[in-house]
Scaffold this motif. Structure first.
Motif, short mmCIF file in Angstrom:
data_model
loop_
_atom_site.label_atom_id
_atom_site.label_comp_id
_atom_site.label_asym_id
_atom_site.label_seq_id
_atom_site.Cartn_x
_atom_site.Cartn_y
_atom_site.Cartn_z
N TRP A 289 3.68 8.19 1.18
CA TRP A 289 4.65 7.61 2.11
C TRP A 289 5.83 8.56 2.24
O TRP A 289 6.44 8.94 1.24
CB TRP A 289 5.19 6.26 1.61
CG TRP A 289 4.20 5.15 1.43
CD1 TRP A 289 3.80 4.60 0.25
CD2 TRP A 289 3.50 4.45 2.45
NE1 TRP A 289 2.89 3.60 0.47
CE2 TRP A 289 2.69 3.47 1.82
CE3 TRP A 289 3.47 4.53 3.85
CZ2 TRP A 289 1.87 2.60 2.52
CZ3 TRP A 289 2.65 3.66 4.55
CH2 TRP A 289 1.86 2.72 3.90
N LYS A 290 6.14 8.93 3.45
CA LYS A 290 7.39 9.63 3.72
C LYS A 290 8.42 8.60 4.15
O LYS A 290 8.07 7.47 4.54
CB LYS A 290 7.19 10.68 4.82
CG LYS A 290 6.26 11.81 4.42
CD LYS A 290 6.12 12.83 5.54
CE LYS A 290 5.19 13.96 5.13
NZ LYS A 290 5.02 14.96 6.22
N ASN A 291 9.68 8.97 4.11
CA ASN A 291 10.74 8.02 4.48
C ASN A 291 10.50 7.42 5.87
O ASN A 291 10.64 6.21 6.07
CB ASN A 291 12.10 8.71 4.44
CG ASN A 291 12.49 9.14 3.04
OD1 ASN A 291 11.82 8.81 2.06
ND2 ASN A 291 13.57 9.89 2.93
N LYS A 292 10.14 8.27 6.81
CA LYS A 292 9.97 7.82 8.20
C LYS A 292 8.76 6.91 8.37
O LYS A 292 8.64 6.23 9.39
CB LYS A 292 9.87 9.02 9.13
CG LYS A 292 8.65 9.90 8.89
CD LYS A 292 8.63 11.09 9.83
CE LYS A 292 7.40 11.96 9.61
NZ LYS A 292 7.38 13.13 10.52
N ASP A 293 7.83 6.92 7.40
CA ASP A 293 6.68 6.02 7.46
C ASP A 293 7.07 4.58 7.16
O ASP A 293 6.36 3.64 7.53
CB ASP A 293 5.60 6.45 6.46
CG ASP A 293 5.05 7.82 6.76
OD1 ASP A 293 5.00 8.20 7.95
OD2 ASP A 293 4.67 8.53 5.80
N LEU A 294 8.20 4.41 6.49
CA LEU A 294 8.62 3.08 6.04
C LEU A 294 9.79 2.52 6.83
O LEU A 294 9.89 1.31 7.04
CB LEU A 294 8.99 3.15 4.55
CG LEU A 294 7.90 3.67 3.61
CD1 LEU A 294 8.44 3.86 2.21
CD2 LEU A 294 6.70 2.72 3.60
N LYS B 204 3.00 -1.46 0.81
CA LYS B 204 4.08 -0.96 1.66
C LYS B 204 5.33 -1.82 1.57
O LYS B 204 6.46 -1.30 1.52
CB LYS B 204 3.60 -0.87 3.11
CG LYS B 204 4.59 -0.22 4.06
CD LYS B 204 3.99 -0.08 5.45
CE LYS B 204 4.96 0.61 6.40
NZ LYS B 204 4.38 0.78 7.76
N ASP B 205 5.15 -3.13 1.54
CA ASP B 205 6.32 -4.03 1.47
C ASP B 205 7.11 -3.82 0.18
O ASP B 205 8.34 -3.84 0.18
CB ASP B 205 5.86 -5.49 1.58
CG ASP B 205 5.32 -5.84 2.96
OD1 ASP B 205 5.64 -5.10 3.92
OD2 ASP B 205 4.58 -6.82 3.07
N ALA B 206 6.39 -3.62 -0.92
CA ALA B 206 7.06 -3.47 -2.22
C ALA B 206 7.88 -2.19 -2.29
O ALA B 206 9.02 -2.20 -2.75
CB ALA B 206 6.02 -3.50 -3.34
N ASP C 13 9.29 -4.70 -7.69
CA ASP C 13 8.09 -4.45 -8.49
C ASP C 13 8.25 -3.24 -9.41
O ASP C 13 7.37 -2.99 -10.25
CB ASP C 13 6.89 -4.21 -7.57
CG ASP C 13 6.41 -5.49 -6.90
OD1 ASP C 13 6.91 -6.57 -7.27
OD2 ASP C 13 5.54 -5.41 -6.01
N ALA C 14 9.33 -2.49 -9.26
CA ALA C 14 9.54 -1.31 -10.11
C ALA C 14 9.58 -1.75 -11.57
O ALA C 14 10.25 -2.72 -11.92
CB ALA C 14 10.84 -0.62 -9.73
N PHE C 15 8.86 -1.04 -12.43
CA PHE C 15 8.79 -1.45 -13.84
C PHE C 15 9.25 -0.36 -14.80
O PHE C 15 9.42 -0.61 -16.00
CB PHE C 15 7.36 -1.86 -14.20
CG PHE C 15 6.36 -0.74 -14.19
CD1 PHE C 15 6.08 -0.02 -15.35
CD2 PHE C 15 5.68 -0.40 -13.03
CE1 PHE C 15 5.15 1.01 -15.35
CE2 PHE C 15 4.75 0.62 -13.01
CZ PHE C 15 4.48 1.34 -14.18
N CYS C 16 9.48 0.85 -14.29
CA CYS C 16 9.80 1.94 -15.20
C CYS C 16 10.45 3.08 -14.41
O CYS C 16 10.24 3.22 -13.20
CB CYS C 16 8.50 2.43 -15.85
SG CYS C 16 8.70 3.78 -17.03
N ALA C 17 11.26 3.87 -15.11
CA ALA C 17 11.89 5.04 -14.49
C ALA C 17 11.98 6.16 -15.52
O ALA C 17 12.06 5.90 -16.73
CB ALA C 17 13.27 4.70 -13.95
N LYS C 18 11.97 7.38 -15.03
CA LYS C 18 12.14 8.52 -15.93
C LYS C 18 12.93 9.60 -15.22
O LYS C 18 12.99 9.65 -13.98
CB LYS C 18 10.79 9.08 -16.39
CG LYS C 18 10.02 9.84 -15.31
CD LYS C 18 8.72 10.43 -15.85
CE LYS C 18 7.98 11.23 -14.78
NZ LYS C 18 6.69 11.77 -15.26
#
Length: 353
Positions: free
Chosen positions: A236-241, A192-194, A161-166
């Motif tokens: 969201w922290k890494n450990k949350d996911l 969360k899934d995305a 779902d990522a659409f942009c980066a900077k």
């Protein structure tokens, strides 16, 4: 650039933005505008790469409403946090007998409540956009940014779902330890899934060190790790996911392929071919120190060339042996002549006596 428009994609004549409709290929854009080389003079703080159109659905009026409502909550919570700190009736430590909660527990309850209220406002106005945060040193930022941008357009991140980066450019007064921030944007960071799907790719295909997922609302409000409210700056922290073991396993797999010279950028973790032996294009980490190259055989030499070389070598060795034998013989003859010269005077002396 103010906090209110820090996440807004520039329009008009801002040349540090690439989109699929740009006149130059992505590779040329990335080569021309490197974050380590572009100096931020106040007018070019970011370099952007967009996969497509802006998928955010809120209006400017929605953004104003979000800022007004969430600012009131933030001010309220910040004041309450300060009062807790100065309230002597709230103990520093909890008491199981009396049921009294510690200052820390009371603070955390208020902070959780604020986060829930922020999410309600975000959903109300569809202000759900946010980003994965990453940081990199100036030495590695060009390689890391190129890797991410390429993946977003032509690699495994293109399937998310990522659409942009900077990426942040280099400030004029940057110190040797300066870190560049990279943001990978999603239309709904509460999905969360995305964000987890993208997280797996960022770890497995890029080996990135991730710093959590931050809502654009939090950026709008100026919530960071030093905010007096103490509200966590990421939703969201890494450990949350993912658990630590899974995170480490994905990164280990990336670095194992990097060391083996394989490519993990071309495919997502779920689609990666274990037999893929393509060389690694780019990575987020420094490659191993190059090994000493062994001398390679001349691929243009024929078998006859090899035979001639061998024959010449044998002849040279034979000549060396002959020379050594001749030198040894001359030395032997010289020593013999010297002995005879010494013997002659002795004989003459004997005759005279």
């Amino acid at each position: 650039m103010t906090k209110a428009n820090e996440d807004a994609i520039p329009e008009g004549d801002y040349k540090y933005v690439w989109t699929p409709t740009s006149n130059v290929p992505l590779d040329d854009f990335l080569s021309k505008y490197k974050p380590s080389m572009v100096e931020n003079d106040g007018t070019k703080p970011w370099i952007w790469v967009r996969k497509g159109g802006d998928t955010r659905s809120f209006t400017p009026a929605d953004e104003i409403a979000v800022l007004e409502e969430s600012s009131k909550i933030l001010t309220e919570i910040t004041d309450q946090i300060e009062n807790i700190k100065n309230d002597p009736s709230i103990p520093t430590r909890s008491n199981k007998k009396t049921g009294a909660k510690s200052k820390k527990e009371v603070r955390e309850e208020l902070q959780r409540d604020a986060r829930e209220r922020f999410e309600e406002i975000a959903r109300k106005y569809k202000y759900l956009c946010g980003k994965w945060l990453m940081f990199a040193s100036t030495e590695k930022i060009d390689m890391i940014w190129s890797s991410l941008a390429t993946s977003l357009i032509n690699g495994p991140l293109a399937d998310t779902d990522a659409f942009c980066a900077k990426v942040a450019t280099t400030p004029r007064d940057a110190n040797p330890n300066h870190l560049h921030v990279i943001c990978l944007y999603f239309p709904d960071v509460y999905n969360k899934d995305a964000v987890t799907k993208a997280m797996k790719i960022l770890l497995r295909n890029h080996g990135f060190n991730l710093s959590g997922v931050k809502s654009d609302m939090y950026t709008l409000l100026g919530i960071d790790s030093k905010h007096p409210s103490g509200i966590p700056s990421t939703i969201w922290k890494n450990k949350d996911l993912m658990d630590d073991k899974e995170i480490q396993a994905l990164k280990d797999a990336f670095f194992a392929e990097l060391k083996g010279g394989k490519s993990s950028i071309a495919q997502s973790p779920d689609k990666a071919d274990p037999n893929d032996k393509k060389p690694m294009d780019v990575s987020a980490a420094s490659a191993d120190k190059p090994k000493t190259k062994r001398k390679q055989k001349d691929i243009f030499a024929s078998d006859d060339d090899d035979d001639n070389d061998g024959e010449q070598k044998r002849r040279a060795e034979l000549m060396q042996k002959k020379k050594a034998t001749a030198v040894s013989k001359r030395r032997s003859d010289k020593d013999k002549d010297s002995d005879e010269d010494q013997e002659k005077p002795k004989r003459k002396a004997a005759r005279r006596s």
